[in-house]
Design a protein around this motif. Structure first.
Motif, PDB file in Angstrom:
ATOM      1  N   LEU A  55     -27.479  -3.842 -11.362  1.00 22.30           N
ATOM      2  CA  LEU A  55     -26.896  -3.980 -12.699  1.00 22.30           C
ATOM      3  C   LEU A  55     -26.470  -5.423 -12.926  1.00 22.30           C
ATOM      4  CD1 LEU A  55     -24.762  -0.724 -12.958  1.00 22.30           C
ATOM      5  CD2 LEU A  55     -26.852  -1.261 -14.193  1.00 22.30           C
TER       6      LEU A  55
ATOM      7  N   LYS B 127     -19.206   0.333 -10.636  1.00 20.90           N
ATOM      8  CA  LYS B 127     -19.829   0.470 -11.961  1.00 20.90           C
ATOM      9  C   LYS B 127     -18.816   0.229 -13.069  1.00 20.90           C
ATOM     10  CE  LYS B 127     -24.005   2.794 -10.962  1.00 20.90           C
ATOM     11  NZ  LYS B 127     -24.786   3.982 -10.689  1.00 20.90           N
TER      12      LYS B 127
ATOM     13  N   PHE C 265     -30.891   1.707 -10.572  1.00 23.40           N
ATOM     14  CA  PHE C 265     -29.766   0.963 -11.162  1.00 23.40           C
ATOM     15  C   PHE C 265     -28.542   1.036 -10.261  1.00 23.40           C
ATOM     16  CE2 PHE C 265     -32.495   1.925 -14.753  1.00 23.40           C
ATOM     17  CZ  PHE C 265     -32.635   0.669 -15.290  1.00 23.40           C
TER      18      PHE C 265
END
Ligand code: HEM
Ligand SMILES: [Cu+2]
Ligand SMILES: [Cu+2]
Lengths: 631, 285
Positions: free
Chosen positions: A430, A502, A425
């Motif tokens: 993502l 992120k 990931f």
């Protein structure tokens, strides 16, 4: 981007003079006034041209001369004039050296890619700001923040700017930069045209923004006539900028098509072509065939407005159906011009981070080509209640629903590729995975719209607005950011901060859904599109949506902070192949040399052979060289 | 799908299908019974009831599809993720002809069924489903010759209504009788608008020079919301008003009063016509 010092730099002011963006802007503005003056002279003796609030001929002439001045200032005339005078061709001037090549006419496809990335990015940011201003107005059901005319102009600027910029969002930066490298070529087929396609984009963006100074745009991005015939002079800016963008789209399509068809390295067979390149090929076919129709539609609006023709005026023998047909004959392929590159990106990323071959490669290609073909046969689904061709509605309902079959292939490919994979990931992954979630909702909501009985309720409502934001923002924009996080280390040579990446992803993903999912309900509860006042009962919902939209805006600021932090302050050089990808573009050095490859490589295997025992390397980079000693 | 000798492979496929079946079994009844009655549009007419049914059927069909994809993805995130930091390749599966064929057959069947069913409701079931069908409707409801004609005229920025069978009077309010087939003749005298009567399930573009017909069968009395669904300039959002479905006697009384009110001005109105061509409209300035 190595900073090779150039011997004996002249002083800065001296370097500003020459063929570059600054000169282009100066000549562009000068050209505007010259053109406007000429247009004014042309109107003399034609009272119908002078009888309106603005002389449109003057405005169009101003824009025309402005664009010509801008391009001449950038140096687009040098080559043709030089050739006319018998000078030898100078193709690869200004390609190495200082950062100033980013502000000039440059025919290196990698420079053009980066120019696109930042150029389009800036206008995209402006479009996003417009969205924030709109959501501010919608905090209350009555008119509050902006007068109605300004709100409408915001809607139109936001929509038009976003459509124009997102059309160039993937083919511009990543198509130009990576397609030649991915197929083992050293350049694009038509490098000067490539440079032109980029420089038309800022010209179009600036012209569109100039609408603010000319009374704004009242038609939304669709520019329906006869409302467009009636609009203030800002409409001329809309027409002119759309013409430029359509020319750029057409040329991009032709250029990429020629490149992919004719410039593949030896061994790059059709079944080894990266899936992203396939999606670019499909998109370029769409662009080359659909965008000229937009030029035609806009030219008619231009004539209606400037020369008092009546293509679209029923009372003088015209028909607005003509406009609607022309516009959507471009407009529907356009939505696949936005969608297909996104498919290509996510399918390109999945195998890398699932560490598996792309599952069902041929089906993926078939899906994209199927979408390309079908997308020309569905445009009247935008006109189900228009009163035109009502007997043909079942046909367009069928074709529209058929297009979900090849689109569905993309999901099957993802399902197959993820099966028993070793998923990592990373930030690009993502974004790619979020694409599938968002596009699922976007695509299934489209099935409602394709069903005529259901569309009678939802047409022209916020349901439509939620639907296309799910497909364009949730699809294309998410794919774009996946591509940015994936490829930027190769393009700019520096790593991006993963934590900030992120945070950007999670804020964007969560609040994107919180913003747009409730809008399906708003549409179901009879809130029409493009209004600044609405039923008071929907206020709570709209406040919630606006608050979420602001967080999307915040997530974009975090992205920009990440760019600045990583590229300006930390400057951690990126590894040559940080994702351990088999893609050809990752096998070349960082920064990519001007001519990409020392020798044209020979492709020896497909790009997705992850886990295949004894898979050969993707390419032989020194074909014909003697085998190394000892082997 | 390939079994590597000695390695025990969990039966991922059956697990995913089982989870999906459970979720579908829960969600579909909920959609039909709980969400369904709240889906739009409110069923004031036969046509809007058909639209709501279309929305219920489609939600009930599409939610399971969405669930299947979602269950698969979430399952794969949990079970197919790489837990170590190393980059390890997965099994090199390049495709599966059977799975691909199955997918193509199933999606094609769903899509064709949707298209056939949609066309059936549109033409035979709902007679145009309340949408504008142009000057020569392809799907005419039974008894359409005797439908009550009501002309809807879009203009910047208001709706007016003319009743040709009541002397061509023009009103600013819309009222129609209950349990009567009504034919809306939607047109415009300036730019394109779209006549949207939410509770009636009617939407028809108001196009200059075009008589766009939409049929509707009101089933009970009450108010309905009128809006404009096509951007028509500055005050597009303000083209909203309430219309009424009245019981037949109430409608007669209303129209009689309207005729009386109109009596002195009706002679100044342009003669009733299917379309109107005012002078060419040019720039606002
Ligand atoms: C933060 C993200 C965004 C927000 C909050 C937002 C919000 C909005 C709003 C409030 C409208 C007006 C809706 C209406 O009244 O019809 C609108 C329209 C539109 N948006 Fe966005 N938007 C966003 C991003 C985008 C992006 C990335 C695109 C990319 C293509 C886009 C394309 C459009 C288009 C084409 C329209 C239609 C304009 C028209 O009606 O002519 N939006 N958006
Ligand atoms: Cu379309
Ligand atoms: Cu309107």
């Amino acid at each position: 981007m190595s900073a090779t010092p150039i011997a004996a730099q002249p002083p800065v002011w001296r370097r500003l003079i020459g063929f570059n963006m600054l000169t282009g802007l100066v000549l562009g503005i000068g050209g505007w006034f010259l053109g406007a003056w000429i247009g004014g002279q042309m109107a003399v003796g034609h009272p119908y041209l002078q009888g309106t609030d603005q002389n449109d001929v003057g405005i169009y002439m101003g824009y025309l001369f402005g664009v010509i001045g801008f391009l001449v200032g950038l140096g687009f005339a040098n080559y043709p004039i030089g050739r006319l005078l018998g000078r030898p061709p100078t193709l690869r001037q200004h390609e190495t050296g200082s950062w100033t090549r980013y502000f000039r006419l440059c025919t290196d496809h990698k420079v053009v890619g980066i120019q696109y990335l930042f150029g389009v990015g800036i206008f995209f940011f402006i479009g996003g700001l417009n969205a924030m201003l709109m959501r501010t107005e919608l905090l209350r059901p009555v008119e509050q923040a902006w007068p109605a005319s300004q709100y409408l102009t915001l809607v139109s600027l936001h929509g038009t700017m976003m459509i124009m910029m997102t059309s160039a969002f993937i083919l511009g930066p990543f198509g130009n930069y990576f397609v030649p490298i991915m197929i083992g070529a050293r350049r694009m087929a038509f490098p000067r045209i490539e440079a032109l396609t980029f420089w038309l984009v800022p010209a179009a963006g600036l012209i569109l923004l100039s609408a603010i100074a000319f009374g704004g745009i009242a038609t939304g991005w669709t520019g329906y006539a006869p409302l467009a015939d009636e609009g203030r002079a800002g409409m001329d800016a809309y027409v002119m900028s759309f013409i430029l963008i359509a020319i750029s789209l057409t040329l991009v399509g032709l250029n990429l098509m020629a490149t992919i068809l004719t410039m593949r390295a030896p061994g790059m067979s059709w079944t080894r072509l990266p899936i992203f390149v396939w999606s670019v090929l499909a998109t370029s076919i769409l662009q080359a065939l659909a965008a000229p129709v937009l030029v035609a539609a806009m030219a008619m609006v231009l004539m209606d407005r400037a020369a008092n023709t009546s293509f679209f005026l029923a009372s003088a023998g015209g028909s607005q159906y003509l406009y609607e047909n022309l516009f959507w004959f471009f407009g529907h392929p356009e939505v696949y011009i936005l969608a297909l590159p996104g498919f290509g990106i996510v399918l390109e990323l999945l195998p890398v981070f699932a560490r598996k071959p792309l599952w069902g490669y041929r089906l993926a290609v078939a899906g994209m080509l199927g979408v390309t073909l079908l997308s020309f046969m569905v445009w009247q689904h935008h006109l189900f209640v228009s009163g035109m061709n009502a007997g043909l509605r079942p046909f367009y309902m069928l074709t529209t629903e058929l297009i979900s079959i090849p689109t569905g292939f993309i999901f099957l490919i993802a399902i197959g590729t993820l099966w028993r994979a070793r998923i990592r990931f990373t930030v690009p992954m993502l974004f790619a995975l979020a694409f599938f979630f968002n596009f699922l909702i976007g695509g299934l909501s489209g099935v409602f719209l394709s069903d005529v009985p259901s569309d009678v309720t939802t047409h022209g409502s916020y349901f439509v607005m939620a639907h296309f934001h799910y497909t364009i923002v949730g699809g294309l924009v998410f794919a774009f950011f996946g591509a940015v996080y994936y490829w930027l280390p190769k393009m700019l040579g520096f790593e991006l901060n993963e934590t900030l990446g992120k945070i950007h992803f999670w804020l964007f993903f969560v609040f994107f859904n919180l913003t747009f999912f409730p809008l399906f309900a708003a549409g179901f509860l009879d809130m029409p599109r493009r209004v600044s006042t609405y039923a008071p009962s929907l206020q709570t919902l709209n406040i919630f949506v606006s608050a979420s939209a602001y967080v999307i805006g915040l997530s974009m600021l975090i992205f920009i902070a990440n760019l600045v932090w990583s590229l300006v302050f930390v400057r951690q050089p990126a590894a040559e192949n940080p994702w351990a990808s088999r893609g050809l573009e990752w096998q070349v050095p960082t920064p990519v040399p001007v001519s990409n490859f020392d020798r044209v490589p020979v492709i020896t295997s497909g790009p997705y052979e992850y886990g295949v025992p004894n898979a050969p390397p993707v390419a032989d980079f020194a074909p014909g060289a003697l085998p190394a000693a000892g082997s | 799908m390939t079994t590597i000798a000695g390695e025990r492979i969990p039966r991922h496929g059956s697990r995913i299908i089982a989870i999906w079946l459970v979720l579908t079994a829960i969600s579909v009844p909920l959609i039909v019974l709980v969400l369904g009655p709240h889906l739009p549009p409110p069923n004031m007419t036969v046509e809007s009831a058909d639209q709501r049914n279309a929305n219920i059927v489609m939600t009930a069909l599409l939610v399971p599809i969405a669930l299947l994809v979602l269950v698969y993805f979430i399952y794969s995130f949990v079970f197919f993720r790489e837990t170590s930091d190393a980059i390890v390749d997965g099994p090199p599966i390049k495709g599966h002809a059977g799975a691909q064929l199955l997918w193509i057959v199933v999606t094609s069947a769903i899509v064709l069924a949707l298209a056939v069913w949609g066309s059936y409701t549109l033409i035979a079931g709902a007679h145009g489903a309340g949408g504008g069908q142009g000057p020569d409707p392809a799907a005419k409801p039974p008894g359409y010759q005797h439908a009550l004609p009501v002309q809807v005229i879009g203009q910047q920025w208001d709706w007016t209504f003319r009743y040709p069978t009541y002397g061509g009077i023009e009103t600013r309010d819309l009222a129609i009788p209950d349990h009567t087939l009504v034919a809306f003749h939607v047109t415009s005298i300036d730019v394109t608008h779209s006549f949207w009567a939410y509770e009636l399930g009617v939407k028809a573009d108001a196009v200059p020079g075009v008589d766009n017909i939409a049929y509707v069968n009101p089933r009970h009395t009450g108010f309905f919301q009128i809006r404009c669904a096509e951007l028509c300039g500055l005050w597009h959002g303000h083209m909203a008003k309430k219309g009424r479905v009245l019981a037949a006697p109430a409608f007669q009384a209303w129209i009689a009063a309207a005729q009386k009110q109109n009596a002195s001005i009706v002679k100044y109105l342009p003669k009733y016509s299917r379309v109107y061509y005012p002078l060419p409209l040019r720039r606002a300035g």
